[in-house]
Scaffold this motif. Structure first.
Motif, PDB file in Angstrom:
ATOM      1  N   ASN A 165       0.825  -1.223   0.000  1.00 31.92           N
ATOM      2  CA  ASN A 165       0.000   0.000   0.000  1.00 31.92           C
ATOM      3  C   ASN A 165       0.854   1.266   0.000  1.00 31.92           C
ATOM      4  O   ASN A 165       0.623   2.189   0.777  1.00 31.92           O
ATOM      5  CB  ASN A 165      -0.942   0.027   1.213  1.00 31.92           C
ATOM      6  N   LEU A 166       1.852   1.291  -0.860  1.00 27.07           N
ATOM      7  CA  LEU A 166       2.761   2.436  -0.916  1.00 27.07           C
ATOM      8  C   LEU A 166       2.105   3.613  -1.622  1.00 27.07           C
ATOM      9  O   LEU A 166       1.394   3.440  -2.612  1.00 27.07           O
ATOM     10  CB  LEU A 166       4.039   2.064  -1.667  1.00 27.07           C
ATOM     11  N   THR A 167       2.371   4.791  -1.115  1.00 23.84           N
ATOM     12  CA  THR A 167       1.945   6.003  -1.803  1.00 23.84           C
ATOM     13  C   THR A 167       2.912   6.269  -2.956  1.00 23.84           C
ATOM     14  O   THR A 167       4.015   5.709  -2.997  1.00 23.84           O
ATOM     15  CB  THR A 167       1.960   7.216  -0.852  1.00 23.84           C
ATOM     16  N   ALA A 168       2.520   7.153  -3.853  1.00 27.62           N
ATOM     17  CA  ALA A 168       3.409   7.535  -4.952  1.00 27.62           C
ATOM     18  C   ALA A 168       4.703   8.125  -4.401  1.00 27.62           C
ATOM     19  O   ALA A 168       5.791   7.867  -4.932  1.00 27.62           O
ATOM     20  CB  ALA A 168       2.707   8.535  -5.867  1.00 27.62           C
ATOM     21  N   GLU A 169       4.603   8.885  -3.327  1.00 27.08           N
ATOM     22  CA  GLU A 169       5.793   9.479  -2.713  1.00 27.08           C
ATOM     23  C   GLU A 169       6.722   8.396  -2.159  1.00 27.08           C
ATOM     24  O   GLU A 169       7.941   8.469  -2.338  1.00 27.08           O
ATOM     25  CB  GLU A 169       5.381  10.429  -1.583  1.00 27.08           C
ATOM     26  N   GLU A 170       6.150   7.377  -1.516  1.00 30.01           N
ATOM     27  CA  GLU A 170       6.967   6.286  -0.986  1.00 30.01           C
ATOM     28  C   GLU A 170       7.647   5.518  -2.115  1.00 30.01           C
ATOM     29  O   GLU A 170       8.810   5.132  -1.986  1.00 30.01           O
ATOM     30  CB  GLU A 170       6.116   5.331  -0.149  1.00 30.01           C
ATOM     31  N   VAL A 171       6.934   5.295  -3.212  1.00 26.54           N
ATOM     32  CA  VAL A 171       7.523   4.612  -4.367  1.00 26.54           C
ATOM     33  C   VAL A 171       8.728   5.405  -4.861  1.00 26.54           C
ATOM     34  O   VAL A 171       9.797   4.842  -5.116  1.00 26.54           O
ATOM     35  CB  VAL A 171       6.485   4.401  -5.499  1.00 26.54           C
ATOM     36  N   ASN A 172       8.561   6.709  -4.985  1.00 26.82           N
ATOM     37  CA  ASN A 172       9.675   7.560  -5.430  1.00 26.82           C
ATOM     38  C   ASN A 172      10.836   7.522  -4.463  1.00 26.82           C
ATOM     39  O   ASN A 172      11.999   7.442  -4.876  1.00 26.82           O
ATOM     40  CB  ASN A 172       9.204   8.991  -5.634  1.00 26.82           C
ATOM     41  N   GLU A 173      10.552   7.565  -3.159  1.00 30.49           N
ATOM     42  CA  GLU A 173      11.605   7.542  -2.151  1.00 30.49           C
ATOM     43  C   GLU A 173      12.381   6.218  -2.186  1.00 30.49           C
ATOM     44  O   GLU A 173      13.590   6.205  -1.988  1.00 30.49           O
ATOM     45  CB  GLU A 173      11.019   7.750  -0.757  1.00 30.49           C
ATOM     46  N   ILE A 174      11.672   5.122  -2.414  1.00 25.38           N
ATOM     47  CA  ILE A 174      12.310   3.810  -2.374  1.00 25.38           C
ATOM     48  C   ILE A 174      13.050   3.495  -3.670  1.00 25.38           C
ATOM     49  O   ILE A 174      14.188   3.044  -3.645  1.00 25.38           O
ATOM     50  CB  ILE A 174      11.264   2.709  -2.073  1.00 25.38           C
ATOM     51  N   PHE A 175      12.403   3.719  -4.807  1.00 26.17           N
ATOM     52  CA  PHE A 175      12.939   3.207  -6.061  1.00 26.17           C
ATOM     53  C   PHE A 175      13.617   4.241  -6.964  1.00 26.17           C
ATOM     54  O   PHE A 175      14.332   3.869  -7.885  1.00 26.17           O
ATOM     55  CB  PHE A 175      11.827   2.518  -6.859  1.00 26.17           C
ATOM     56  N   PHE A 176      13.395   5.534  -6.736  1.00 24.43           N
ATOM     57  CA  PHE A 176      13.937   6.525  -7.662  1.00 24.43           C
ATOM     58  C   PHE A 176      14.757   7.590  -6.965  1.00 24.43           C
ATOM     59  O   PHE A 176      14.763   7.763  -5.824  1.00 24.43           O
ATOM     60  CB  PHE A 176      12.813   7.184  -8.461  1.00 24.43           C
TER      61      PHE A 176
END
Length: 67
Positions: free
Chosen positions: A56-67
């Motif tokens: 249930n990752l937010t778009a911000e969490e996805v960016n923080e983790i993967f980009f």
């Protein structure tokens, strides 16, 4: 790639490397390579999408983790 944030999410959901590797359809060895960036290995967009849904990752969490 922010390995610590991904590992933190995995622990929060009770997942081991093997569990997430199976969920995204890769071997535990390949998952480890991607997690550690070994040999330039990176998660694909499809794998990131599965992880996003699983945790249930937010778009911000996805960016923080993967980009």
């Amino acid at each position: 790639m922010n390995k610590n944030k991904l590992v933190s999410k995995m622990k929060l959901f009770g997942d081991r490397n093997e569990d997430l590797a199976e969920a995204i359809g890769i071997s535990p060895q390949r998952f480890s390579a991607k997690l550690n960036g070994t040999g330039g290995a990176e998660f694909t967009m499809g794998e990131i999408r599965i992880i996003k849904i699983r945790y249930n990752l937010t778009a911000e969490e996805v960016n923080e983790i993967f980009f």
